[in-house]
Design an enzyme around this catalytic site. Structure first.
Site, mmCIF file in Angstrom:
data_model
loop_
_atom_site.group_PDB
_atom_site.id
_atom_site.type_symbol
_atom_site.label_atom_id
_atom_site.label_comp_id
_atom_site.label_asym_id
_atom_site.label_seq_id
_atom_site.Cartn_x
_atom_site.Cartn_y
_atom_site.Cartn_z
ATOM 1 N N LYS A 57 0.839 -1.203 0.000
ATOM 2 C CA LYS A 57 0.000 0.000 0.000
ATOM 3 C C LYS A 57 0.873 1.252 0.000
ATOM 4 O O LYS A 57 0.589 2.219 -0.711
ATOM 5 C CB LYS A 57 -0.933 -0.016 1.213
ATOM 6 C CG LYS A 57 -2.073 -1.009 1.061
ATOM 7 C CD LYS A 57 -2.789 -1.288 2.373
ATOM 8 C CE LYS A 57 -3.844 -2.380 2.179
ATOM 9 N NZ LYS A 57 -4.425 -2.874 3.420
ATOM 10 N N GLN A 101 -5.228 -1.700 9.527
ATOM 11 C CA GLN A 101 -4.870 -2.967 8.878
ATOM 12 C C GLN A 101 -5.366 -4.143 9.726
ATOM 13 O O GLN A 101 -4.991 -4.280 10.890
ATOM 14 C CB GLN A 101 -3.348 -3.056 8.687
ATOM 15 C CG GLN A 101 -2.890 -4.314 7.970
ATOM 16 C CD GLN A 101 -3.385 -4.399 6.530
ATOM 17 O OE1 GLN A 101 -3.324 -3.439 5.778
ATOM 18 N NE2 GLN A 101 -3.887 -5.544 6.152
ATOM 19 N N ASP A 124 -11.251 2.555 3.691
ATOM 20 C CA ASP A 124 -11.603 1.152 3.458
ATOM 21 C C ASP A 124 -13.095 0.946 3.204
ATOM 22 O O ASP A 124 -13.529 -0.157 2.885
ATOM 23 C CB ASP A 124 -11.176 0.313 4.672
ATOM 24 C CG ASP A 124 -10.243 -0.819 4.292
ATOM 25 O OD1 ASP A 124 -9.995 -1.013 3.089
ATOM 26 O OD2 ASP A 124 -9.757 -1.519 5.188
#
Length: 295
Positions: A57, A101, A124
């Site tokens: 990422k 995460q 997200d």
């Protein structure tokens, strides 16, 4: 009788195309806004798979021109520490997207932490406000993996309206949102899961089959209708030859590829698309809340 050779849905190539488009968009916006977009990825502990994802990422951010403002916490970090950090990032004008995460260590409550993220910075797309907007077909930040699935189908001009879609798996990360997105595009959607009776018969009805169960090569040829479009969301690490680990999906690729019309590979299918959609969400937040003349 087997179908002709299937077309591979190349998520890696499409993700690179999206990154180039985002890079151009960021360069244009940055000259007006005076700063780059910022993404903060929070990682806790030393989960090797998570470390790889976070590195990927950060590299992708660099390519596009997004500032990585992430934080790495030790494995014993507390719920209060993380909640306080998210609160600070919510108020930080340099940050347009925040991502926790997953998975987190067992002592932490991931759901309440996700709820701490401001919906406008929910890179997200997992905050209940954004999921609620999806249910209502309102515009908002969309969950990255399901959005990646839909973008890949769009790129290859695969018809969805009126088709029978079967989603195997009902997680809030993939199964439920991708079912809603397919429904939004006028598919007739069936959700299958561990309690589904006669799973084979359900799957064999699918024109579009989305596998998101996290079980290596569970979807075999006998579960797939010839000519179906097969989307493999699974990423499973298994032991291969000579003890070396390899990545496989939820679909037994070699045998299903013999009868599918389109199929995603693992790796190189939905994985890169997830990261591309994360970058896209971050840039969209950056654009929307820093340029007063947006629609």
């Amino acid at each position: 009788m087997s179908a002709s050779i299937p077309q591979i849905l190349d998520g890696k190539a499409l993700a690179q195309k999206i990154q180039l488009e985002l890079k151009e968009k960021v360069a244009t916006l940055e000259s007006k806004i005076g700063r780059p977009p910022g993404l903060a990825v929070l990682m806790v502990g030393d989960n090797p798979a998570s470390a790889v994802y976070v590195r990927n990422k950060e590299r992708a951010c660099q390519k596009v021109g997004i500032a990585s403002l992430g934080k790495h916490f030790p494995g014993d970090a507390t719920q209060a520490e993380l909640a306080e950090t998210i609160k600070e990032l919510n108020q930080d004008d340099r940050v347009d997207g925040i991502l926790v995460q997953l998975p987190l260590p067992e002592h932490l409550d991931s759901i309440s932490l996700l709820h701490c993220i401001h919906p406008d910075k929910d890179a997200d797309g997992l905050h209940q406000v954004n999921l609620g907007k999806l249910v209502r077909s309102e515009s908002g930040l969309r969950s990255c993996t399901p959005a990646g699935v839909m973008r890949l189908l769009q790129e290859y001009h695969i018809p969805i309206s009126g088709k029978k879609a079967v989603v195997i798996g009902r997680s809030i990360l993939v199964g439920k949102p991708v079912a809603l997105m397919l429904l939004e595009q006028n598919a007739t959607v069936t959700m299958a899961h561990s309690r589904t009776e006669n799973l084979g018969a359900v799957c064999r009805e699918a024109d579009i089959l989305v596998a998101a169960v996290g079980k290596p090569e569970m979807i075999t040829r006998d579960l797939v209708k010839p000519g179906a479009v097969v989307i493999d969301v699974g990423i499973n690490r298994v032991e291969g030859k000579e003890g070396k680990s390899k990545l496989v999906g939820d679909v037994a690729f070699e045998e299903v590829a013999e009868i599918a019309s389109y199929i995603t590979p693992v790796p190189g299918g939905i994985g890169p698309m997830t990261v591309a959609m994360l970058l896209s969400n971050t840039v969209e937040s950056y654009r929307q809340f820093n340029t007063p003349d947006v629609d």
